[in-house]
Design a protein around this motif. Structure first.
Motif, PDB file in Angstrom:
ATOM      1  N   GLU A 223       9.669   5.805   0.643  1.00 39.37           N
ATOM      2  CA  GLU A 223      10.279   5.719  -0.685  1.00 39.37           C
ATOM      3  C   GLU A 223       9.810   4.463  -1.416  1.00 39.37           C
ATOM      4  N   TYR A 224       9.745   3.357  -0.692  1.00 39.60           N
ATOM      5  CA  TYR A 224       9.316   2.093  -1.295  1.00 39.60           C
ATOM      6  C   TYR A 224       7.876   2.191  -1.781  1.00 39.60           C
ATOM      7  N   VAL A 225       6.975   2.703  -0.947  1.00 41.21           N
ATOM      8  CA  VAL A 225       5.550   2.761  -1.293  1.00 41.21           C
ATOM      9  C   VAL A 225       5.322   3.678  -2.489  1.00 41.21           C
ATOM     10  N   ILE A 226       5.951   4.831  -2.496  1.00 41.64           N
ATOM     11  CA  ILE A 226       5.794   5.752  -3.631  1.00 41.64           C
ATOM     12  C   ILE A 226       6.283   5.086  -4.920  1.00 41.64           C
ATOM     13  N   GLY A 227       7.395   4.397  -4.842  1.00 41.60           N
ATOM     14  CA  GLY A 227       7.914   3.697  -6.011  1.00 41.60           C
ATOM     15  C   GLY A 227       6.971   2.604  -6.497  1.00 41.60           C
ATOM     16  N   GLN A 228       6.300   1.935  -5.552  1.00 44.97           N
ATOM     17  CA  GLN A 228       5.369   0.862  -5.929  1.00 44.97           C
ATOM     18  C   GLN A 228       4.100   1.419  -6.575  1.00 44.97           C
ATOM     19  N   TYR A 229       3.666   2.591  -6.153  1.00 43.01           N
ATOM     20  CA  TYR A 229       2.516   3.215  -6.825  1.00 43.01           C
ATOM     21  C   TYR A 229       2.853   3.531  -8.285  1.00 43.01           C
ATOM     22  N   ILE A 230       4.062   3.998  -8.528  1.00 41.91           N
ATOM     23  CA  ILE A 230       4.484   4.289  -9.901  1.00 41.91           C
ATOM     24  C   ILE A 230       4.527   2.995 -10.715  1.00 41.91           C
ATOM     25  N   GLU A 231       5.081   1.929 -10.134  1.00 42.54           N
ATOM     26  CA  GLU A 231       5.119   0.634 -10.820  1.00 42.54           C
ATOM     27  C   GLU A 231       3.716   0.102 -11.079  1.00 42.54           C
ATOM     28  N   TRP A 232       2.824   0.325 -10.119  1.00 39.38           N
ATOM     29  CA  TRP A 232       1.450  -0.182 -10.237  1.00 39.38           C
ATOM     30  C   TRP A 232       0.773   0.365 -11.490  1.00 39.38           C
ATOM     31  N   PHE A 233       0.857   1.669 -11.676  1.00 40.82           N
ATOM     32  CA  PHE A 233       0.192   2.274 -12.836  1.00 40.82           C
ATOM     33  C   PHE A 233       0.827   1.801 -14.142  1.00 40.82           C
ATOM     34  N   GLY A 234       2.123   1.576 -14.134  1.00 44.61           N
ATOM     35  CA  GLY A 234       2.777   1.034 -15.321  1.00 44.61           C
ATOM     36  C   GLY A 234       2.307  -0.377 -15.622  1.00 44.61           C
ATOM     37  N   ARG A 235       2.144  -1.199 -14.580  1.00 47.90           N
ATOM     38  CA  ARG A 235       1.681  -2.572 -14.763  1.00 47.90           C
ATOM     39  C   ARG A 235       0.248  -2.596 -15.277  1.00 47.90           C
ATOM     40  N   LEU A 236      -0.615  -1.717 -14.756  1.00 49.59           N
ATOM     41  CA  LEU A 236      -2.008  -1.661 -15.208  1.00 49.59           C
ATOM     42  C   LEU A 236      -2.091  -1.232 -16.669  1.00 49.59           C
ATOM     43  N   GLU A 237      -1.237  -0.298 -17.067  1.00 50.61           N
ATOM     44  CA  GLU A 237      -1.226   0.151 -18.459  1.00 50.61           C
ATOM     45  C   GLU A 237      -0.825  -0.988 -19.393  1.00 50.61           C
ATOM     46  N   ALA A 238       0.177  -1.760 -18.994  1.00 48.34           N
ATOM     47  CA  ALA A 238       0.633  -2.885 -19.805  1.00 48.34           C
ATOM     48  C   ALA A 238      -0.445  -3.961 -19.890  1.00 48.34           C
ATOM     49  N   LYS A 239      -1.126  -4.204 -18.782  1.00 50.62           N
ATOM     50  CA  LYS A 239      -2.179  -5.222 -18.755  1.00 50.62           C
ATOM     51  C   LYS A 239      -3.337  -4.827 -19.656  1.00 50.62           C
ATOM     52  N   ASN A 240      -3.674  -3.549 -19.675  1.00 45.64           N
ATOM     53  CA  ASN A 240      -4.779  -3.078 -20.503  1.00 45.64           C
ATOM     54  C   ASN A 240      -4.532  -3.383 -21.972  1.00 45.64           C
TER      55      ASN A 240
END
Length: 405
Positions: A223-240
């Motif tokens: 559950e933790y890892v799946i949630g972190q993948y979702i957060e990761w893509f959100g963080r990359l979008e914001a950084k872009n």
């Protein structure tokens, strides 16, 4: 005596000096790259000077603690983490030892990882030596920032080397690992057409993808890892979005156009799509696939393209295209022209030296940084390389010579 003769004589003497056995011995370069890593580590041991490494260590400890990998932790470090959950396992050996030791070991492994990847290329030793020397200063720049970009360069080069040697499983692992850590590794798929056993390669890609996805669950939970993948893509979008006009980010062809024109309204796709077309057109020249020089030219194009067309490119990312520039210059089956030499020198001075004290500070602050001019020479080289890939015959010639003058 003509005006150019003293310069040519100086170049000839310098060339003869650097062709002495000491400078052309791989052991010398092994020692130099190791030394650069150790020196960079020793100069960055103070906590406020190795922020990136503190971010990396945090990925491991935050995974163990089950907290967000992408939230800000101002008490631990500045900025955010932008690497995928599997990076928690990559950085683990360096996070488990004392901070200073982990930093130095991390930098040594990065430098020697790239050194080893280049050594695995089925490439003449003299050309490898040229790459080591040409990239040494850019390597130091990346080491001082403790950047994983050195590993990305090693992963892309290692992927190509593995495919050339018929090691599809190894190549697939490198592509998947690079993708799950920083996305850049996905460009290794550009070598797919050179793979001999494609079904084996595809199965290996699927298998390694599953492994890299679930591996962080060993020290956390699904559950933790799946949630972190979702957060990761959100963080990359914001950084872009934040990178567009950032002074120290978007040092790319995209950023150079943005910052030179000052226009924010258009989409980067207006540049990226023509770039992708130009990048992809050489693949239509199927008859050239059998020539190693053509395949090396594709490798050079990949190493340049991945940085020139990324808004996340920064100064320390240029260890990747610099490896591509060295390969572009040395692996063609024809003698390089004076214009090629000029582009090579321009890249070294304007792109590699510009962030250092060896470059005039006034020029750097007034022009190079504000307009992302570090990308200028690599862009010109990539355009020239693209033209060569579309028009040149890469069949080997019996009298191929590449020199600096």
């Amino acid at each position: 005596m003509t005006k150019g003769q003293p310069f040519l004589r100086l170049c000839t003497k310098l060339q003869a000096f650097f062709h002495k056995p000491f400078f052309t011995d791989p052991r010398t370069l092994f020692g130099l790259w190791t030394l650069l890593a150790v020196v960079a580590g020793l100069t960055k041991i103070a906590p406020h000077r190795h922020n990136n490494f503190l971010i990396f260590r945090g990925v491991f400890w935050h995974t163990l603690q089950g907290v967000s990998l992408y939230a800000p932790y101002p008490q631990e470090y500045n900025d955010h983490n932008y690497y995928g959950p599997v990076f928690s396992l990559v950085i683990a050996p360096f996070a488990l030892v004392p901070d200073a030791l982990g930093l130095i070991l991390w930098l040594v492994v990065l430098a020697l990882g790239m050194y080893y990847a280049v050594r695995k290329l089925p490439l003449a030793e003299g050309r490898q030596i040229f790459l080591y020397w040409f990239c040494a200063h850019e390597l130091l720049t990346a080491l001082q920032m403790q950047q994983f970009n050195i590993a990305i360069a090693a992963i892309i080069i290692g992927t190509f080397a593995a495919i050339e040697r018929g090691r599809e499983v190894t190549a697939a692992f490198l592509i998947v690992l690079g993708t799950f850590v920083k996305l850049y590794g996905v460009v290794g798929l550009a070598f797919f057409f050179f793979v001999k056993r494609k079904p084996r390669f595809i199965l290996a890609l699927i298998g390694w993808s599953v492994v890299c996805f679930v591996a962080p669950m060993i020290i956390s939970s699904p559950e933790y890892v799946i949630g972190q993948y979702i957060e990761w893509f959100g963080r990359l979008e914001a950084k872009n979005g934040a990178n567009t006009f950032s002074l120290m980010q978007n040092i790319s062809l995209l950023g150079m156009i943005r910052k030179t024109t000052g226009v924010a309204e258009y989409s980067d796709l207006l540049v990226i799509i023509p770039g992708l077309v130009l990048f992809g057109l050489p693949y239509l020249r199927i008859s050239q696939y059998r020539y190693p020089a053509f395949r090396y030219a594709i490798l050079s194009s990949v190493l340049l393209f991945v940085v020139l067309f990324s808004t996340g490119s920064e100064s320390s990312t240029y260890i990747i295209p610099f490896a591509g520039i060295a390969l572009w210059y040395t692996t063609s089956p024809w003698k390089r022209s004076g214009w090629d030499v000029a582009l090579l020198i321009m890249a070294f001075i304007l792109s590699s030296l510009s962030p250092s004290d060896l470059f005039p500070r006034g020029l750097r602050e007034a022009y190079v940084l504000p307009y992302a001019l570090k990308a200028l020479a690599p862009t010109l080289i990539w355009l020239r390389l693209s033209w060569e890939l579309l028009t040149k015959d890469y069949a080997p010639t019996p009298t191929k010579t590449t020199t600096l003058v």
